[in-house]
Design an enzyme around this catalytic site. Sequence first.
Site, PDB file in Angstrom:
ATOM      1  N   ASP A 110       0.850  -1.186   0.000  1.00 23.13           N
ATOM      2  CA  ASP A 110       0.000   0.000   0.000  1.00 23.13           C
ATOM      3  C   ASP A 110       0.889   1.240   0.000  1.00 23.13           C
ATOM      4  O   ASP A 110       1.803   1.355   0.821  1.00 23.13           O
ATOM      5  CB  ASP A 110      -0.906  -0.001   1.236  1.00 23.13           C
ATOM      6  CG  ASP A 110      -2.004   1.051   1.125  1.00 23.13           C
ATOM      7  OD1 ASP A 110      -2.367   1.423  -0.008  1.00 23.13           O
ATOM      8  OD2 ASP A 110      -2.490   1.505   2.172  1.00 23.13           O
ATOM      9  N   HIS A 117      -3.521  13.986   0.817  1.00 23.16           N
ATOM     10  CA  HIS A 117      -3.731  13.075   1.954  1.00 23.16           C
ATOM     11  C   HIS A 117      -2.525  13.082   2.886  1.00 23.16           C
ATOM     12  O   HIS A 117      -2.674  13.181   4.110  1.00 23.16           O
ATOM     13  CB  HIS A 117      -3.993  11.658   1.441  1.00 23.16           C
ATOM     14  CG  HIS A 117      -4.040  10.625   2.522  1.00 23.16           C
ATOM     15  ND1 HIS A 117      -5.095  10.523   3.403  1.00 23.16           N
ATOM     16  CD2 HIS A 117      -3.149   9.665   2.897  1.00 23.16           C
ATOM     17  CE1 HIS A 117      -4.860   9.531   4.261  1.00 23.16           C
ATOM     18  NE2 HIS A 117      -3.680   8.997   3.971  1.00 23.16           N
ATOM     19  N   GLU A 183     -10.092   4.102   3.923  1.00 21.70           N
ATOM     20  CA  GLU A 183      -9.224   4.804   2.993  1.00 21.70           C
ATOM     21  C   GLU A 183      -9.674   4.405   1.595  1.00 21.70           C
ATOM     22  O   GLU A 183      -9.609   3.231   1.220  1.00 21.70           O
ATOM     23  CB  GLU A 183      -7.747   4.462   3.231  1.00 21.70           C
ATOM     24  CG  GLU A 183      -7.250   5.007   4.573  1.00 21.70           C
ATOM     25  CD  GLU A 183      -5.741   5.004   4.757  1.00 21.70           C
ATOM     26  OE1 GLU A 183      -5.063   4.196   4.068  1.00 21.70           O
ATOM     27  OE2 GLU A 183      -5.255   5.793   5.584  1.00 21.70           O
ATOM     28  N   GLU A 185      -9.142   3.994  -2.107  1.00 22.58           N
ATOM     29  CA  GLU A 185      -7.909   3.854  -2.884  1.00 22.58           C
ATOM     30  C   GLU A 185      -8.197   3.151  -4.211  1.00 22.58           C
ATOM     31  O   GLU A 185      -9.250   2.546  -4.400  1.00 22.58           O
ATOM     32  CB  GLU A 185      -6.881   3.023  -2.102  1.00 22.58           C
ATOM     33  CG  GLU A 185      -6.650   3.552  -0.681  1.00 22.58           C
ATOM     34  CD  GLU A 185      -5.402   2.994  -0.019  1.00 22.58           C
ATOM     35  OE1 GLU A 185      -4.608   2.321  -0.718  1.00 22.58           O
ATOM     36  OE2 GLU A 185      -5.230   3.237   1.186  1.00 22.58           O
ATOM     37  N   ASP A 217      -8.933   0.473   2.280  1.00 22.27           N
ATOM     38  CA  ASP A 217      -7.913   0.114   3.261  1.00 22.27           C
ATOM     39  C   ASP A 217      -8.427   0.535   4.642  1.00 22.27           C
ATOM     40  O   ASP A 217      -8.078   1.580   5.166  1.00 22.27           O
ATOM     41  CB  ASP A 217      -6.606   0.836   2.898  1.00 22.27           C
ATOM     42  CG  ASP A 217      -5.511   0.620   3.928  1.00 22.27           C
ATOM     43  OD1 ASP A 217      -5.552  -0.405   4.631  1.00 22.27           O
ATOM     44  OD2 ASP A 217      -4.620   1.484   4.034  1.00 22.27           O
ATOM     45  N   ARG A 221      -7.487   4.077  13.449  1.00 17.04           N
ATOM     46  CA  ARG A 221      -6.560   5.196  13.651  1.00 17.04           C
ATOM     47  C   ARG A 221      -5.933   5.216  15.041  1.00 17.04           C
ATOM     48  O   ARG A 221      -4.801   5.683  15.202  1.00 17.04           O
ATOM     49  CB  ARG A 221      -7.298   6.521  13.419  1.00 17.04           C
ATOM     50  CG  ARG A 221      -7.878   6.691  12.044  1.00 17.04           C
ATOM     51  CD  ARG A 221      -6.815   6.656  10.981  1.00 17.04           C
ATOM     52  NE  ARG A 221      -7.395   6.848   9.650  1.00 17.04           N
ATOM     53  CZ  ARG A 221      -6.745   6.615   8.520  1.00 17.04           C
ATOM     54  NH1 ARG A 221      -5.497   6.151   8.551  1.00 17.04           N
ATOM     55  NH2 ARG A 221      -7.327   6.817   7.366  1.00 17.04           N
ATOM     56  N   GLN A 224      -3.281   2.565  15.038  1.00 19.63           N
ATOM     57  CA  GLN A 224      -2.220   3.028  14.135  1.00 19.63           C
ATOM     58  C   GLN A 224      -1.346   4.093  14.812  1.00 19.63           C
ATOM     59  O   GLN A 224      -0.116   4.040  14.741  1.00 19.63           O
ATOM     60  CB  GLN A 224      -2.871   3.602  12.868  1.00 19.63           C
ATOM     61  CG  GLN A 224      -1.889   4.096  11.813  1.00 19.63           C
ATOM     62  CD  GLN A 224      -2.607   4.767  10.632  1.00 19.63           C
ATOM     63  OE1 GLN A 224      -3.834   4.827  10.581  1.00 19.63           O
ATOM     64  NE2 GLN A 224      -1.833   5.255   9.680  1.00 19.63           N
ATOM     65  N   LYS A 237      -4.017  -1.801  10.294  1.00 19.76           N
ATOM     66  CA  LYS A 237      -4.414  -1.950   8.894  1.00 19.76           C
ATOM     67  C   LYS A 237      -4.698  -3.402   8.517  1.00 19.76           C
ATOM     68  O   LYS A 237      -5.484  -3.662   7.611  1.00 19.76           O
ATOM     69  CB  LYS A 237      -3.262  -1.471   7.989  1.00 19.76           C
ATOM     70  CG  LYS A 237      -2.840  -0.032   8.198  1.00 19.76           C
ATOM     71  CD  LYS A 237      -3.758   0.899   7.452  1.00 19.76           C
ATOM     72  CE  LYS A 237      -3.130   2.284   7.339  1.00 19.76           C
ATOM     73  NZ  LYS A 237      -3.961   3.175   6.522  1.00 19.76           N
ATOM     74  N   THR A 241      -8.693  -5.621   4.309  1.00 15.81           N
ATOM     75  CA  THR A 241      -8.596  -4.698   3.177  1.00 15.81           C
ATOM     76  C   THR A 241      -9.572  -5.219   2.140  1.00 15.81           C
ATOM     77  O   THR A 241      -9.503  -6.390   1.766  1.00 15.81           O
ATOM     78  CB  THR A 241      -7.164  -4.686   2.591  1.00 15.81           C
ATOM     79  OG1 THR A 241      -6.236  -4.355   3.630  1.00 15.81           O
ATOM     80  CG2 THR A 241      -7.041  -3.686   1.454  1.00 15.81           C
ATOM     81  N   GLU A 342      -9.633  12.755   7.707  1.00 15.99           N
ATOM     82  CA  GLU A 342      -9.468  14.048   7.041  1.00 15.99           C
ATOM     83  C   GLU A 342     -10.798  14.806   6.986  1.00 15.99           C
ATOM     84  O   GLU A 342     -10.853  16.004   7.258  1.00 15.99           O
ATOM     85  CB  GLU A 342      -8.951  13.836   5.624  1.00 15.99           C
ATOM     86  CG  GLU A 342      -7.532  13.305   5.551  1.00 15.99           C
ATOM     87  CD  GLU A 342      -7.209  12.826   4.142  1.00 15.99           C
ATOM     88  OE1 GLU A 342      -6.768  13.644   3.329  1.00 15.99           O
ATOM     89  OE2 GLU A 342      -7.417  11.629   3.853  1.00 15.99           O
TER      90      GLU A 342
HETATM   91 MN    MN Z   1      -3.893   3.043   2.800  1.00 12.73          MN
END
Ligand code: MN
Length: 399
Positions: A110, A117, A183, A185, A217, A221, A224, A237, A241, A342
């Site tokens: 990834d 971002h 996420e 992607e 993904d 948080r 993480q 993570k 996925t 975000e």
């Molecule tokens: Mn990602």
Amino acid sequence: MTWLDLPSDDLFGIDNLPYGVFSPPGRHPRVGVRVGERVLDLADVLADPVFAEPTLNAFLAQGRGAWSAARERIREVLTAERHRAGAEAALYRLDEVALRLPFEVGDYVDFYASEHHASNLGRLFRPDSDPLPANWKHLPIGYHGRSGTVVVSGTPVTRPCGQRRPPESAAPVFGPSQRLDIEAEVGFVLGTGSPIGSRIGVGDFRDHVFGVCLVNDWSARDLQAWEYVPLGPFLGKSFATSVSPWIVPLDALEAAWTGLPVRDPEPLPYLADAGKDGLDLALSVRLNGQEISTPPFAAMYWSGAQMLAHMTVNGAATRPGDLYASGTVSGPAASEAGSLIELTHGGTRPLTLPDGSVRGFLEDGDVITISGTAPGRSGARIGLGEVTGRIDPARLPTG
Ligand code: MN
């Protein structure tokens, strides 16, 4: 044109033809292409055993010549009247088949290729330093993820448990993630691999990459933030996925190529872009059916070709079925961010959805759906399909 009765603006018309793996009622999984709201059984109409496999991997390994030849044959089957009766017998309605993970995922990487971002997250995770790390504009940053927990769209996602350190606390606690995020992607699916010790140059991208899919993904948080220094993402993570069930071949994306944002500074020569290496893909993120973001893939700083060149510049081998994802797709506008962290400024400014519900991060039962489109070669748009998943409650350890 085609004997299929499809409107000219159908996202899954003759100019798209994405590949997937499906199980017809009571039969083994096999390879098909999506046409409108139906799927064509390629093992039946092309009588090629490579399409009777339960994954795309054997087809991926055949290389670009075979991919283009198959696409030509499929287009002929779907347009020439003489093939109509045979093809109609091999078409299933999408609502009568089960869609499978379309390929056995080899290695999974990834990246972190959106400047918007990376800057947004840098400001949130490291408020006292430069938003972009010193290396960011010199190389596409990435990490190796967990291919075994890549799941197909529709698979429920169990809220992960783990360690997190609450603000103002010196010691960590254990429990369900309180800051579960997405996420949005784009994923690149490798067809032709490369031996250890070799490199894939930026200009060789189209010889190796078969096509693209959508990726979510899922990211915890709080896990993480506590675990990522200094080795990067790990358990925050690797619990899940999700990928879309349809792989859109590069052959369907000829009209989607576009320029990249201005390079400043110029990267090292092995990362010099070969021209129109960007892809004009338009993403949409929905939370419980309500659109919360429209991330533009054309705004990505690093291209898929540059990611692949960087991933192999040290001589790392690649194999058919390897997957690498772009990293969260976020555009310059506030409404174009591909993650909740975000969109809500770290959860401090929750979103109010049209139905009145309020979200900082994901709640149990929430359904996230990422969809996408691209310009097709006849002017109408083509669909990338969608990747969806529902959050199931955490399973606490027993004993
Ligand atoms: Mn990602």
